[in-house]
Each structure stands twice: as structure tokens, then as C-alpha cells.
Design a protein around this motif. Structure first.
Motif, short mmCIF file in Angstrom:
data_model
loop_
_atom_site.label_atom_id
_atom_site.label_comp_id
_atom_site.label_asym_id
_atom_site.label_seq_id
_atom_site.Cartn_x
_atom_site.Cartn_y
_atom_site.Cartn_z
N GLU A 181 47.26 0.96 54.17
CA GLU A 181 46.12 0.08 53.96
C GLU A 181 45.06 0.77 53.11
OE1 GLU A 181 42.97 -2.67 56.53
OE2 GLU A 181 44.42 -1.37 57.54
N GLY A 182 44.54 0.03 52.13
CA GLY A 182 43.52 0.59 51.26
C GLY A 182 43.42 -0.18 49.96
N SER A 183 42.64 0.33 49.04
CA SER A 183 42.39 -0.34 47.77
C SER A 183 43.62 -0.32 46.87
CB SER A 183 41.21 0.33 47.06
OG SER A 183 41.10 -0.12 45.73
N ARG A 184 43.79 -1.40 46.10
CA ARG A 184 44.89 -1.44 45.14
C ARG A 184 44.68 -0.39 44.05
NH1 ARG A 184 48.93 -1.67 45.33
NH2 ARG A 184 49.65 -2.77 43.48
N LYS A 185 43.44 -0.07 43.76
CA LYS A 185 43.16 0.96 42.77
C LYS A 185 43.70 2.32 43.20
CE LYS A 185 38.96 -1.23 40.94
NZ LYS A 185 37.49 -1.09 40.72
N GLU A 186 43.85 2.46 44.51
CA GLU A 186 44.39 3.71 45.05
C GLU A 186 45.89 3.62 45.29
OE1 GLU A 186 42.20 4.17 48.64
OE2 GLU A 186 40.34 4.74 47.65
N GLY A 187 46.50 2.53 44.85
CA GLY A 187 47.93 2.35 45.05
C GLY A 187 48.28 1.93 46.45
N LYS A 188 47.30 1.35 47.17
CA LYS A 188 47.53 0.91 48.54
C LYS A 188 47.44 -0.61 48.61
CE LYS A 188 45.66 5.28 50.28
NZ LYS A 188 44.63 5.93 51.15
N TRP A 189 47.42 -1.16 49.83
CA TRP A 189 47.43 -2.62 50.01
C TRP A 189 46.35 -3.03 51.02
CZ3 TRP A 189 49.47 -6.55 47.48
CH2 TRP A 189 49.57 -7.81 48.09
N PRO A 190 45.40 -3.88 50.62
CA PRO A 190 44.27 -4.19 51.50
C PRO A 190 44.39 -5.47 52.34
CG PRO A 190 43.77 -4.90 49.28
CD PRO A 190 45.17 -4.33 49.25
N TRP A 191 45.48 -6.23 52.21
CA TRP A 191 45.54 -7.57 52.79
C TRP A 191 46.49 -7.72 53.98
CZ3 TRP A 191 45.83 -7.28 47.21
CH2 TRP A 191 44.57 -7.51 46.60
N GLY A 192 46.80 -6.64 54.63
CA GLY A 192 47.62 -6.74 55.84
C GLY A 192 49.10 -6.52 55.58
N ASN A 193 49.80 -6.03 56.60
CA ASN A 193 51.23 -5.71 56.50
C ASN A 193 52.05 -6.89 57.00
OD1 ASN A 193 53.81 -4.69 56.62
ND2 ASN A 193 53.22 -2.75 57.55
N PHE A 194 52.50 -7.73 56.06
CA PHE A 194 53.31 -8.90 56.44
C PHE A 194 54.66 -8.47 57.01
CE2 PHE A 194 51.09 -10.26 52.36
CZ PHE A 194 49.96 -10.72 53.02
N ALA A 195 55.22 -7.40 56.46
CA ALA A 195 56.56 -6.97 56.86
C ALA A 195 56.60 -6.54 58.32
CB ALA A 195 57.03 -5.83 55.96
N ALA A 196 55.49 -6.00 58.82
CA ALA A 196 55.46 -5.48 60.19
C ALA A 196 55.60 -6.59 61.22
CB ALA A 196 54.16 -4.72 60.43
N LYS A 197 55.45 -7.85 60.80
CA LYS A 197 55.61 -8.98 61.72
C LYS A 197 57.08 -9.19 62.11
CE LYS A 197 51.57 -11.39 59.87
NZ LYS A 197 51.07 -12.62 59.19
N ASN A 198 57.99 -8.62 61.33
CA ASN A 198 59.41 -8.74 61.65
C ASN A 198 59.77 -7.78 62.78
OD1 ASN A 198 62.44 -8.04 61.29
ND2 ASN A 198 62.17 -9.84 60.01
N ARG A 199 60.48 -8.29 63.77
CA ARG A 199 60.77 -7.48 64.95
C ARG A 199 61.64 -6.27 64.65
NH1 ARG A 199 64.96 -11.30 68.44
NH2 ARG A 199 66.65 -11.37 66.89
N ASN A 200 62.38 -6.32 63.54
CA ASN A 200 63.25 -5.20 63.18
C ASN A 200 62.63 -4.31 62.10
OD1 ASN A 200 65.32 -6.19 64.89
ND2 ASN A 200 65.97 -7.62 63.30
N TYR A 201 61.34 -4.46 61.90
CA TYR A 201 60.64 -3.74 60.83
C TYR A 201 60.90 -2.23 60.86
CZ TYR A 201 56.56 -1.68 58.44
OH TYR A 201 55.72 -0.92 57.64
N GLN A 202 60.68 -1.61 62.00
CA GLN A 202 60.84 -0.16 62.09
C GLN A 202 62.30 0.25 61.91
OE1 GLN A 202 58.13 1.95 62.28
NE2 GLN A 202 59.71 3.43 61.69
N GLN A 203 63.21 -0.56 62.40
CA GLN A 203 64.64 -0.28 62.22
C GLN A 203 64.99 -0.22 60.74
OE1 GLN A 203 67.33 -3.22 63.93
NE2 GLN A 203 68.86 -2.74 62.37
N TYR A 204 64.51 -1.19 59.98
CA TYR A 204 64.83 -1.24 58.56
C TYR A 204 64.24 -0.04 57.81
CZ TYR A 204 66.07 -6.10 59.67
OH TYR A 204 66.62 -7.23 60.22
#
Length: 376
Positions: free
Chosen positions: A190-213
Motif C-alpha cells: 500500500e502506498g503512492s503510485r509514484k512510489e510503485g505501490k498501490w493506494p486503493w486496496g488489495n482486491f486480490a486478498a478477498k480471494n480465500r486462496n490468496y495466500q496459497q497462490y
């Protein structure tokens, strides 16, 4: 020649005659696996429409055993059950995971009854009104064979994991021999796009198998429009000595024309002969419109390129892609680009993987700009 050899040869000939006699499609006979899309049952005259794979050696073994027992050598049931497997249904699996790839078919009836359930109720074309797409027919037609247990190992890459519903569909649809990868930008720190990060939340983490993948190194977090990220994942996670060949890439990311085009120029040369590049969401929306109206006419021109010196400015718009392109298959909002038999270029330099200046400006391609013959 021994009696068993004669018997097996005779039954093989009978099997070929039987299949050719009842099939309305061309039958290609091989010692191991043969596909026949249409089989007319000899007794019930019912048409079996699901694509099948038949291991003919297994059918012969069943036939020999039945003949030794005094029974009829073989039947349609033997052909359908001995070494045969049906393609999985992309629609059924997609509906199970509620992916938007097949949601159009499911939601249209309610949309037509009640406009308030439509996403775009004002569309003239009814299929465009509900939320979701109609990709099931293209996926089934072009990728059904990869769902069979008999499919060879291969690599698959999805660009745009989002919440993982499409990715789970692919994992269940394809054979267990498939190595299924995906890329997603929202799981960056999480962070600014200028820093190569993402500020709008982790959509992928909503998947129950996220950590497995993540642990399996099948989900890769990063910007799929960044060539350095693509190059790193390709070289360190996918282009391994023990990795199966890359056969399919699906772009379902941002839907921005520049990103869709860049996916094409990076991945298409790296896909193995006969493989597929799928670009989804080629619809009349502001994000994707230049891909639809500027890139597509050029790649279609390249598909039909001849280089006839008698014609005027008959030049490929994308010389590298033209040399690798075999076919283009499109339905509403989706196109599949098939590789020819030219070898893949896994180590193509990044400098040659960048989309050229004319990519989203068709007027810069001589074959498009040139209008010779238009008045005739």
C-alpha cells in the motif's frame, strides 16, 4: 503373422470402418489419441455433440477381450467409455465461481424483464445490457482441449487477477497438468503510485486462496504494463528449465488500450507455436476504444499480408507480429490471436518488445494509410 496379430489387425480395420461409417466428421486415426467431434450412435441414432478423446488402443483391448468371450467386438459404448474423456464446461465452471466472463448469458433474462437490473439498459444490442460477458463459446471452442486429462503440460498466464474468480475458473477448467499463473497490481504494498505501490486496496486478498497462490508462486504482484516487471516474472518464475511451454496468455487487466497493446507485443512472441493470446473487453468504451479502432485494423491487415511487389505499399504494420500470426478469431468484445508454427522467441530483447509508434495510430501504417483501389 500370428493369430492374435491377425485378430487385432482385423478388429482395428473394423473399428476404423465403424467409426468412419457412423461419423459425419473427418476421423484422423492414430495409434494413441484421436479426436472426433461428431459420432452417430449405430443403434440409437443419437448425435453425440460433446467433443471426445478416444484412446483407440484401449478400445482395441476391450474389443479383443469381448471377442475372446464370444461377444460382439465393440460398440459405441466402448468407444465412448474406453479411454475417452469429455471436455469440461467452461460455462458451468465460470458460473460456479461467478466470473464476469460468462455472466452475460445468466443475467440477460432478468435484465430484459426489468431494466433496473441492467448495467447498460440503453444499449440497442440486448446482449450488451446486462453485467458480464459472453466469452464461454470462445473459451470452449479454442481451449476445450486443454481441459482434457490427456492434455500435455502447459503454462497459462492471466493478466488481471482482481478478486480471483476468473483465475479459479481457469484452475478448475484446465487439466491438472496446467501451470496457471496470474498477475495483479492491487496486491502491491500500500502506498503512492509514484512510489510503485498501490493506494486503493488489495482486491486480490478477498480471494480465500490468496495466500496459497502467493506461496505457490502462481500469483505475481506488480504492474503488468511495466516491461521490467514482465521481464522479471518471465525470466525468474516462468522461463524455468523444468517449466512446461507457455501456450496461453489472457489479458484481462486495466482494459486501457496502451496496456492491452503492450501485453500483445511482449507476450505474443514468447508464446509457443500453436498457442493463443486472448484480449478481452475490446468494447466501445473510452479505455479500450483505440485498441479496437486503431490496433485491430492493423493486425487484421497483417493477417492478410502478402508483400506483393506489384501492389502499392503492401507492407506489414507490425513486422514481428505478422511473422508469428496464424489466425484471429473474434466474438463480441473478445479476440483470440493464434500463433503459427514459427518458434517462440523467449529471449526477445526488451527493446524489441516495446509497442511501436503506430500501434494506436493506424494512419502511420503505410498499408492502412494507402487507399489504392478504394475507388474501384
Amino acid at each position: 503373422v500370428s493369430a492374435p496379430a491377425k485378430s487385432k489387425g482385423s478388429i482395428r480395420s473394423s473399428l476404423v470402418s465403424f467409426l468412419l461409417g457412423v461419423s459425419s466428421a473427418y476421423l484422423l486415426m492414430q495409434p494413441s489419441i484421436v479426436q472426433y467431434p461428431l459420432l452417430l450412435a449405430a443403434t440409437t441414432k443419437e448425435l453425440v455433440t460433446e467433443p471426445l478423446r478416444c484412446d483407440c488402443d484401449k478400445v482395441l483391448e476391450v474389443a479383443l477381450n469381448k471377442q475372446a468371450a464370444g461377444a460382439a467386438p465393440f460398440s459405441t459404448t466402448d468407444v465412448n467409455t474406453a479411454g475417452a474423456s469429455k471436455e469440461k464446461s467452461f460455462y458451468d465452471i465460470g458460473a460456479k465461481f461467478d466470473t464476469d466472463k460468462v455472466a452475460g448469458k445468466k443475467r440477460l433474462p432478468s435484465c430484459l424483464k426489468d431494466n433496473s437490473t441492467c448495467t447498460r439498459p440503453g444499449c440497442v444490442r440486448e446482449e450488451c445490457r446486462p453485467w458480464g460477458h459472453w466469452y464461454q463459446t470462445m473459451y470452449q471452442q479454442r481451449m476445450g482441449k486443454y481441459s482434457l486429462d490427456t492434455a500435455d503440460p502447459f503454462q497459462f498466464l492471466e493478466v488481471g487477477f482482481y478478486n480471483g474468480k476468473g483465475y479459479q475458473t481457469y484452475r478448475e477448467f484446465f487439466t491438472e497438468n496446467a501451470e496457471v499463473h496470474s498477475m495483479e497490481i492491487s496486491c502491491l504494498p500500500e502506498g503512492s503510485r509514484k512510489e510503485g505501490k498501490w493506494p486503493w486496496g488489495n482486491f486480490a486478498a478477498k480471494n480465500r486462496n490468496y495466500q496459497q497462490y502467493l506461496d505457490e508462486e502462481r500469483l505475481h504482484c506488480g504492474d503488468a504494463a511495466d516491461l521490467s516487471f514482465l521481464d522479471n516474472i518471465w525470466k525468474t518464475k516462468m522461463q524455468r528449465p523444468d517449466a512446461p511451454p507457455l501456450k496461453i496468455v489472457v489479458d484481462d487487466g486495466s482494459h486501457l488500450s496502451t496496456h492491452m497493446a503492450q501485453s500483445f507485443f511482449f507476450w505474443f512472441p514468447r508464446i509457443e507455436p500453436g498457442g493463443l493470446l486472448v484480449i478481452e473487453d475490446i468494447q466501445p468504451i473510452s479505455e479500450a476504444n483505440l485498441f479496437r479502432t486503431q490496433f485491430m485494423p492493423q493486425i487484421m491487415s497483417d493477417l492478410h499480408f502478402c508483400g506483393d511487389p506489384k501492389e502499392h505499399k503492401d507492407e506489414p504494420c507490425f513486422p514481428l507480429l505478422q511473422k508469428l500470426l496464424h489466425s484471429i478469431h473474434c466474438e463480441m468484445h473478445i479476440c483470440i490471436f493464434e500463433r503459427n508454427q514459427e518458434p517462440a522467441i523467449p529471449d526477445l530483447p526488451l527493446s524489441e518488445s516495446i509497442m511501436p509508434e503506430n500501434t494506436l495510430n493506424a494512419a502511420l501504417c503505410p498499408s492502412i494509410e494507402n487507399k489504392w483501389g478504394a475507388a474501384h
